[in-house]
Design an enzyme around this catalytic site. Structure first.
Site, PDB file in Angstrom:
ATOM      1  N   SER A  48     -42.080  21.816 -54.887  1.00 42.26           N
ATOM      2  CA  SER A  48     -42.730  20.503 -54.933  1.00 42.26           C
ATOM      3  C   SER A  48     -44.235  20.617 -54.726  1.00 42.26           C
ATOM      4  O   SER A  48     -44.966  19.665 -54.982  1.00 42.26           O
ATOM      5  CB  SER A  48     -42.118  19.566 -53.889  1.00 42.26           C
ATOM      6  OG  SER A  48     -42.304  20.088 -52.588  1.00 42.26           O
ATOM      7  N   HIS A  49     -44.714  21.775 -54.250  1.00 41.94           N
ATOM      8  CA  HIS A  49     -46.163  21.955 -54.068  1.00 41.94           C
ATOM      9  C   HIS A  49     -46.684  23.191 -54.798  1.00 41.94           C
ATOM     10  O   HIS A  49     -47.697  23.759 -54.435  1.00 41.94           O
ATOM     11  CB  HIS A  49     -46.512  21.991 -52.574  1.00 41.94           C
ATOM     12  CG  HIS A  49     -46.359  20.643 -51.961  1.00 41.94           C
ATOM     13  ND1 HIS A  49     -45.136  20.161 -51.550  1.00 41.94           N
ATOM     14  CD2 HIS A  49     -47.242  19.643 -51.770  1.00 41.94           C
ATOM     15  CE1 HIS A  49     -45.291  18.931 -51.096  1.00 41.94           C
ATOM     16  NE2 HIS A  49     -46.552  18.592 -51.222  1.00 41.94           N
ATOM     17  N   SER A 123     -51.617  19.351 -51.516  1.00 40.82           N
ATOM     18  CA  SER A 123     -50.928  20.628 -51.271  1.00 40.82           C
ATOM     19  C   SER A 123     -50.079  20.602 -50.013  1.00 40.82           C
ATOM     20  O   SER A 123     -50.116  19.662 -49.224  1.00 40.82           O
ATOM     21  CB  SER A 123     -51.969  21.740 -51.142  1.00 40.82           C
ATOM     22  OG  SER A 123     -52.697  21.564 -49.958  1.00 40.82           O
ATOM     23  N   THR A 161     -46.335   9.804 -46.702  1.00 39.77           N
ATOM     24  CA  THR A 161     -45.335  10.792 -46.296  1.00 39.77           C
ATOM     25  C   THR A 161     -45.901  11.664 -45.168  1.00 39.77           C
ATOM     26  O   THR A 161     -45.196  12.484 -44.590  1.00 39.77           O
ATOM     27  CB  THR A 161     -44.930  11.670 -47.498  1.00 39.77           C
ATOM     28  OG1 THR A 161     -46.121  12.023 -48.220  1.00 39.77           O
ATOM     29  CG2 THR A 161     -44.017  10.915 -48.427  1.00 39.77           C
ATOM     30  N   ASP A 189     -40.213  16.004 -53.804  1.00 40.17           N
ATOM     31  CA  ASP A 189     -38.804  16.376 -53.959  1.00 40.17           C
ATOM     32  C   ASP A 189     -38.011  15.254 -54.631  1.00 40.17           C
ATOM     33  O   ASP A 189     -37.097  15.519 -55.410  1.00 40.17           O
ATOM     34  CB  ASP A 189     -38.193  16.713 -52.592  1.00 40.17           C
ATOM     35  CG  ASP A 189     -38.512  18.142 -52.192  1.00 40.17           C
ATOM     36  OD1 ASP A 189     -38.192  19.047 -52.975  1.00 40.17           O
ATOM     37  OD2 ASP A 189     -39.099  18.335 -51.125  1.00 40.17           O
ATOM     38  N   LEU A 306     -36.516  30.909 -37.601  1.00 43.89           N
ATOM     39  CA  LEU A 306     -37.818  30.295 -37.377  1.00 43.89           C
ATOM     40  C   LEU A 306     -38.228  29.535 -38.635  1.00 43.89           C
ATOM     41  O   LEU A 306     -37.933  29.980 -39.748  1.00 43.89           O
ATOM     42  CB  LEU A 306     -38.867  31.358 -37.053  1.00 43.89           C
ATOM     43  CG  LEU A 306     -38.648  32.159 -35.779  1.00 43.89           C
ATOM     44  CD1 LEU A 306     -39.770  33.179 -35.589  1.00 43.89           C
ATOM     45  CD2 LEU A 306     -38.567  31.235 -34.559  1.00 43.89           C
ATOM     46  N   GLN A 309     -39.575  31.063 -42.264  1.00 43.39           N
ATOM     47  CA  GLN A 309     -38.937  32.349 -42.583  1.00 43.39           C
ATOM     48  C   GLN A 309     -38.472  32.378 -44.034  1.00 43.39           C
ATOM     49  O   GLN A 309     -38.619  33.381 -44.732  1.00 43.39           O
ATOM     50  CB  GLN A 309     -37.762  32.554 -41.642  1.00 43.39           C
ATOM     51  CG  GLN A 309     -37.116  33.917 -41.768  1.00 43.39           C
ATOM     52  CD  GLN A 309     -35.814  33.948 -40.997  1.00 43.39           C
ATOM     53  OE1 GLN A 309     -35.723  33.369 -39.902  1.00 43.39           O
ATOM     54  NE2 GLN A 309     -34.810  34.586 -41.547  1.00 43.39           N
TER      55      GLN A 309
HETATM   56  P1  NDP Z   1     -38.866  20.727 -45.143  1.00 47.66           P
HETATM   57  O1  NDP Z   1     -38.010  19.708 -44.496  1.00 47.66           O
HETATM   58  O2  NDP Z   1     -38.374  21.426 -46.357  1.00 47.66           O
HETATM   59  O3  NDP Z   1     -39.249  21.844 -44.083  1.00 47.66           O
HETATM   60  C1  NDP Z   1     -39.914  21.495 -42.915  1.00 47.66           C
HETATM   61  C2  NDP Z   1     -40.165  22.712 -42.045  1.00 47.66           C
HETATM   62  O4  NDP Z   1     -38.969  23.058 -41.392  1.00 47.66           O
HETATM   63  C3  NDP Z   1     -40.612  23.940 -42.803  1.00 47.66           C
HETATM   64  O5  NDP Z   1     -41.562  24.624 -42.025  1.00 47.66           O
HETATM   65  C4  NDP Z   1     -39.323  24.723 -42.975  1.00 47.66           C
HETATM   66  O6  NDP Z   1     -39.489  26.117 -43.155  1.00 47.66           O
HETATM   67  C5  NDP Z   1     -38.618  24.407 -41.683  1.00 47.66           C
HETATM   68  N1  NDP Z   1     -37.171  24.496 -41.764  1.00 47.66           N
HETATM   69  C6  NDP Z   1     -36.352  24.017 -42.723  1.00 47.66           C
HETATM   70  N2  NDP Z   1     -35.070  24.290 -42.417  1.00 47.66           N
HETATM   71  C7  NDP Z   1     -35.078  24.959 -41.239  1.00 47.66           C
HETATM   72  C8  NDP Z   1     -34.068  25.523 -40.420  1.00 47.66           C
HETATM   73  N3  NDP Z   1     -32.770  25.449 -40.731  1.00 47.66           N
HETATM   74  N4  NDP Z   1     -34.445  26.139 -39.281  1.00 47.66           N
HETATM   75  C9  NDP Z   1     -35.751  26.230 -38.933  1.00 47.66           C
HETATM   76  N5  NDP Z   1     -36.743  25.726 -39.685  1.00 47.66           N
HETATM   77  C10 NDP Z   1     -36.416  25.096 -40.822  1.00 47.66           C
HETATM   78  O7  NDP Z   1     -40.323  20.102 -45.461  1.00 47.66           O
HETATM   79  P2  NDP Z   1     -40.708  18.661 -46.021  1.00 47.66           P
HETATM   80  O8  NDP Z   1     -39.866  18.355 -47.197  1.00 47.66           O
HETATM   81  O9  NDP Z   1     -40.761  17.669 -44.927  1.00 47.66           O
HETATM   82  O10 NDP Z   1     -42.227  18.946 -46.504  1.00 47.66           O
HETATM   83  C11 NDP Z   1     -42.448  19.849 -47.566  1.00 47.66           C
HETATM   84  C12 NDP Z   1     -43.926  20.085 -47.780  1.00 47.66           C
HETATM   85  O11 NDP Z   1     -44.554  18.934 -48.299  1.00 47.66           O
HETATM   86  C13 NDP Z   1     -44.753  20.473 -46.551  1.00 47.66           C
HETATM   87  O12 NDP Z   1     -45.347  21.722 -46.841  1.00 47.66           O
HETATM   88  C14 NDP Z   1     -45.823  19.399 -46.449  1.00 47.66           C
HETATM   89  O13 NDP Z   1     -47.109  19.865 -46.046  1.00 47.66           O
HETATM   90  C15 NDP Z   1     -45.891  18.914 -47.861  1.00 47.66           C
HETATM   91  N6  NDP Z   1     -46.421  17.555 -47.951  1.00 47.66           N
HETATM   92  C16 NDP Z   1     -47.741  17.380 -48.290  1.00 47.66           C
HETATM   93  C17 NDP Z   1     -48.279  16.113 -48.377  1.00 47.66           C
HETATM   94  C18 NDP Z   1     -49.718  15.912 -48.665  1.00 47.66           C
HETATM   95  O14 NDP Z   1     -50.191  14.790 -48.603  1.00 47.66           O
HETATM   96  N7  NDP Z   1     -50.480  16.917 -48.958  1.00 47.66           N
HETATM   97  C19 NDP Z   1     -47.454  14.917 -48.166  1.00 47.66           C
HETATM   98  C20 NDP Z   1     -46.108  15.229 -47.757  1.00 47.66           C
HETATM   99  C21 NDP Z   1     -45.606  16.499 -47.672  1.00 47.66           C
HETATM  100  P3  NDP Z   1     -39.165  26.802 -44.593  1.00 47.66           P
HETATM  101  O15 NDP Z   1     -40.265  26.358 -45.507  1.00 47.66           O
HETATM  102  O16 NDP Z   1     -39.168  28.263 -44.318  1.00 47.66           O
HETATM  103  O17 NDP Z   1     -37.816  26.304 -45.039  1.00 47.66           O
END
Ligand code: NDP
Length: 338
Positions: A48-49, A123, A161, A189, A306, A309
């Site tokens: 998504s990014h 981003s 968001t 997403d 973590l 990861q």
């Molecule tokens: P997710 O819910 O996919 O993930 C959130 C965080 O939780 C991540 O660091 C992820 O790590 C971690 N995580 C996920 N599952 C687990 C698990 N089982 N155990 C431990 N950690 C976990 O993210 P969102 O959908 O909420 O957001 C996605 C992206 O969108 C972000 O990068 C955010 O910056 C971006 N965004 C940007 C905006 C903007 O204005 N620029 C606006 C809104 C969102 P991992 O990635 O390793 O799964």
């Protein structure tokens, strides 16, 4: 790799991004900064990014809602506060230009903040957070977006968001980084579900009448929901405040008003905070960072993972194998070259 994806080498995709941005009149500095950011998202399997965002970037530019070449202007606001005016351009260049000064200020004061103003921020925040942890600093970042998310208990879009990210440097290891939208899911997403025709899970959004929906189009036309009910709602409010009025920039509702239905990406500010462990701990820094390692060990030793990861694993994999891009997305991106 599925039938409707195409495997691309990273250099090939990087070149395509640069060609698209160049075709649309971006300055070289912005081409570099934006391409690096998009590629980081793609390489870490954050679809998504990743390069998908090119569609929104060019759409925003064509709607007259972003500058392709504004040079960031840095202002030393206070001993521990820095402002970077992005001049209506996309955020990555403003961030990279301000970063060295933010690091200097954090090294000097122990804590420092950088406000980026007047930017289109598209981003994932972890890209910026990892630049801060690479300098041995602890980092926090947040920003509003467009008014897409209803407060807990309401059904009318008000918050963005509003992502929130945190990073902790780990000597000899990937940093500890979490980065999440305060909405139940990132809007990108839901857009990807719309593109693939798949339903969204319950709990992500309500339709325009305020009823729960699993239809991506109805969700995009209705209101997204916060994660964690009233807790996500309060965090989203905090982000509106500290990355909006506090830094002299727009809230998500004001960003939406500014767009006037043009369909551009959100236009607002961002607050980034950096803390230098050495200024807090002096000669005891290494000892305390080691205690942090024990905390991380205690998390993974009970089978939990973590945050980030998954991304770090994707990074190692895609460096070897390249990335799989949906063929329709590739067609849409290549069409931007015409
Ligand atoms: P997710 O819910 O996919 O993930 C959130 C965080 O939780 C991540 O660091 C992820 O790590 C971690 N995580 C996920 N599952 C687990 C698990 N089982 N155990 C431990 N950690 C976990 O993210 P969102 O959908 O909420 O957001 C996605 C992206 O969108 C972000 O990068 C955010 O910056 C971006 N965004 C940007 C905006 C903007 O204005 N620029 C606006 C809104 C969102 P991992 O990635 O390793 O799964």
């Amino acid at each position: 790799m599925s039938a409707d994806t195409i495997r691309m080498q990273l250099s090939e995709l990087d070149t395509l991004c640069r060609q698209v941005l160049s075709r649309h009149g971006f300055s070289l500095a912005h081409i570099d900064a934006i391409t690096t950011t998009l590629m980081r998202g793609q390489v870490d399997d954050c679809a998504s990014h990743g390069v998908y965002r090119l569609l929104g970037l060019i759409g925003t530019l064509q709607a007259g809602k972003a500058s392709p070449d504004a040079e960031p202007v840095i202002k030393d606001q206070a001993p521990a506060v820095l402002r970077v005016d992005a001049g209506g351009a996309f955020a990555p260049l403003a961030f990279s230009r301000g970063l060295p000064r933010l690091i200097e200020k954090a090294n000097h004061c122990g804590i420092a903040a950088m406000a980026i103003n007047h930017c289109v921020h598209f981003s994932a925040l972890w890209v910026e957070i990892e630049a801060i942890t690479s300098a041995g600093l602890v980092g926090l970042a947040c920003n509003p977006a467009h008014a897409w998310v209803a407060p807990a208990g309401g059904t009318v879009p008000l918050f963005g968001t509003n992502p929130f990210a945190f990073g902790w440097p780990r000597p000899g290891a990937h940093p500890y980084v979490f980065d999440f939208a305060t909405s139940a899911i990132a809007r990108g997403d839901i857009e990807l579900h719309r593109r693939s025709g798949e339903p969204i899970p319950q709990g992500w959004a309500v339709d325009a009448a305020g009823n729960p929906t699993t239809d991506a189009i109805e969700a995009l036309n209705g209101a997204m929901l916060t994660f964690g009910g009233h807790k996500g709602s309060a965090l989203a409010t905090m982000i509106e405040l500290i990355a909006g009025p506090l830094i002299g920039d727009l809230t998500s509702a004001e960003s939406m008003d500014w767009d006037q239905g043009a369909g551009g990406l959100p236009y607002h500010g961002e607050l980034i905070i950096a803390l230098d462990p050495e200024r807090f701990l002096g000669s005891e820094t290494a000892q305390y960072l080691q205690r942090a390692e024990k905390l991380f060990e205690s998390i993974v030793n009970q089978g939990a993972r973590l945050p980030s990861q998954r991304r770090f694993e994707a990074r190692h994999r895609t460096a070897r194998e390249g990335v799989d891009i949906p063929s329709q997305l590739l067609t849409d991106i290549r069409a931007l070259l015409n």
